[in-house]
Design a protein around this motif. Structure first.
Motif, mmCIF file in Angstrom:
data_model
loop_
_atom_site.group_PDB
_atom_site.id
_atom_site.type_symbol
_atom_site.label_atom_id
_atom_site.label_comp_id
_atom_site.label_asym_id
_atom_site.label_seq_id
_atom_site.Cartn_x
_atom_site.Cartn_y
_atom_site.Cartn_z
ATOM 1 N N ASP A 155 0.824 -1.216 0.000
ATOM 2 C CA ASP A 155 0.000 0.000 0.000
ATOM 3 C C ASP A 155 0.854 1.261 0.000
ATOM 4 O OD1 ASP A 155 -2.486 -1.243 -0.157
ATOM 5 O OD2 ASP A 155 -2.710 -1.349 2.017
ATOM 6 N N TYR A 156 1.995 1.189 -0.656
ATOM 7 C CA TYR A 156 2.913 2.323 -0.787
ATOM 8 C C TYR A 156 3.376 2.869 0.555
ATOM 9 C CZ TYR A 156 2.263 2.565 -5.840
ATOM 10 O OH TYR A 156 2.259 2.283 -7.185
ATOM 11 N N ARG A 157 3.351 2.051 1.584
ATOM 12 C CA ARG A 157 3.825 2.509 2.904
ATOM 13 C C ARG A 157 5.299 2.899 2.812
ATOM 14 N NH1 ARG A 157 0.934 -1.977 4.451
ATOM 15 N NH2 ARG A 157 -1.034 -1.473 5.431
ATOM 16 N N GLY A 158 5.605 4.017 3.392
ATOM 17 C CA GLY A 158 6.987 4.455 3.485
ATOM 18 C C GLY A 158 7.523 5.158 2.247
ATOM 19 N N ILE A 159 6.683 5.362 1.215
ATOM 20 C CA ILE A 159 7.228 6.088 0.063
ATOM 21 C C ILE A 159 7.313 7.561 0.403
ATOM 22 C CG2 ILE A 159 6.359 4.420 -1.610
ATOM 23 C CD1 ILE A 159 4.332 6.632 -2.474
ATOM 24 N N SER A 160 8.165 8.239 -0.321
ATOM 25 C CA SER A 160 8.339 9.671 -0.075
ATOM 26 C C SER A 160 7.203 10.451 -0.735
ATOM 27 C CB SER A 160 9.677 10.144 -0.644
ATOM 28 O OG SER A 160 9.654 10.039 -2.065
ATOM 29 N N VAL A 161 7.032 11.669 -0.278
ATOM 30 C CA VAL A 161 6.049 12.564 -0.891
ATOM 31 C C VAL A 161 6.432 12.787 -2.356
ATOM 32 C CG1 VAL A 161 5.146 14.920 -0.849
ATOM 33 C CG2 VAL A 161 5.472 13.666 1.292
ATOM 34 N N GLU A 162 7.723 12.883 -2.617
ATOM 35 C CA GLU A 162 8.189 13.106 -3.981
ATOM 36 C C GLU A 162 7.802 11.938 -4.898
ATOM 37 O OE1 GLU A 162 10.077 13.498 -1.248
ATOM 38 O OE2 GLU A 162 10.427 15.649 -1.244
ATOM 39 N N ARG A 163 7.957 10.714 -4.393
ATOM 40 C CA ARG A 163 7.592 9.539 -5.212
ATOM 41 C C ARG A 163 6.083 9.505 -5.436
ATOM 42 N NH1 ARG A 163 8.818 5.052 -7.838
ATOM 43 N NH2 ARG A 163 7.774 3.081 -7.389
ATOM 44 N N ALA A 164 5.309 9.793 -4.413
ATOM 45 C CA ALA A 164 3.852 9.828 -4.576
ATOM 46 C C ALA A 164 3.475 10.873 -5.627
ATOM 47 C CB ALA A 164 3.176 10.118 -3.244
ATOM 48 N N GLN A 165 4.105 12.034 -5.575
ATOM 49 C CA GLN A 165 3.812 13.086 -6.549
ATOM 50 C C GLN A 165 4.223 12.646 -7.949
ATOM 51 O OE1 GLN A 165 2.070 16.072 -5.976
ATOM 52 N NE2 GLN A 165 1.970 15.828 -8.197
ATOM 53 N N ARG A 166 5.340 11.966 -8.061
ATOM 54 C CA ARG A 166 5.797 11.469 -9.385
ATOM 55 C C ARG A 166 4.778 10.490 -9.964
ATOM 56 N NH1 ARG A 166 7.608 11.408 -14.100
ATOM 57 N NH2 ARG A 166 9.080 9.822 -14.738
ATOM 58 N N ILE A 167 4.239 9.611 -9.124
ATOM 59 C CA ILE A 167 3.228 8.650 -9.581
ATOM 60 C C ILE A 167 1.982 9.400 -10.036
ATOM 61 C CG2 ILE A 167 1.697 6.766 -8.862
ATOM 62 C CD1 ILE A 167 4.052 5.929 -6.935
#
Length: 148
Positions: free
Chosen positions: A113-125
């Motif tokens: 569930d994308y736990r621990g991803i960075s805000v930057e990675r979430a924004q990139r997705i």
């Protein structure tokens, strides 16, 4: 949570199989003379599993239609990102290609569930999926009696 078309197809088959199994079990139990309440009690685990699987199938179908609903907490962002990929009609491999990563990395992120991803990675997705993101937060004012 169903995350791929293959998992969805498998879940549909499992639903058919479970329904047929429940019908067979019900017929056997009734034939053996069990009262209706005992038949239903005996079938409860099968019926409960089937209901959960049906909910997962319906959730996947909603995601595929783009009906993701609002994101109410940041802890729900992982499932929302999976839903956004599904709504866009992309496979994990296609998302990985757009991100410049591997399908295995996307699969691992989604399973977690994308736990621990960075805000930057979430924004990139969100960017590669073409999702426009708007956040709204409310902060209650401080209680004046607690201010020193």
């Amino acid at each position: 949570m169903i995350c791929t078309t293959d998992e969805y197809r498998h879940a549909l088959e499992a639903l058919k199989d479970r329904a047929a199994d429940a019908d067979r079990q019900r017929q056997i139990l009734v034939h053996e003379g069990l009262p209706a309440d005992q038949v239903e009690r005996a079938l409860q685990p099968t019926l409960s599993f089937t209901a959960g699987l049906r909910e997962d199938v319906e959730a996947f179908e909603r995601m595929r239609r783009g009906d993701l609903g609002p994101l109410h907490t940041l802890t729900g962002v992982g499932q929302w990102l999976v839903g956004a990929r599904i709504a866009r009609g992309l496979s994990r491999q296609e998302l990985a290609d757009l991100l410049g990563s591997s399908e295995r990395e996307v699969e691992r992120d989604e399973q977690n569930d994308y736990r621990g991803i960075s805000v930057e990675r979430a924004q990139r997705i969100l960017d590669v999926l073409g999702v426009r993101f708007r956040a709204e937060a409310t902060c209650p004012p401080a209680d004046p009696s607690t201010i020193p």
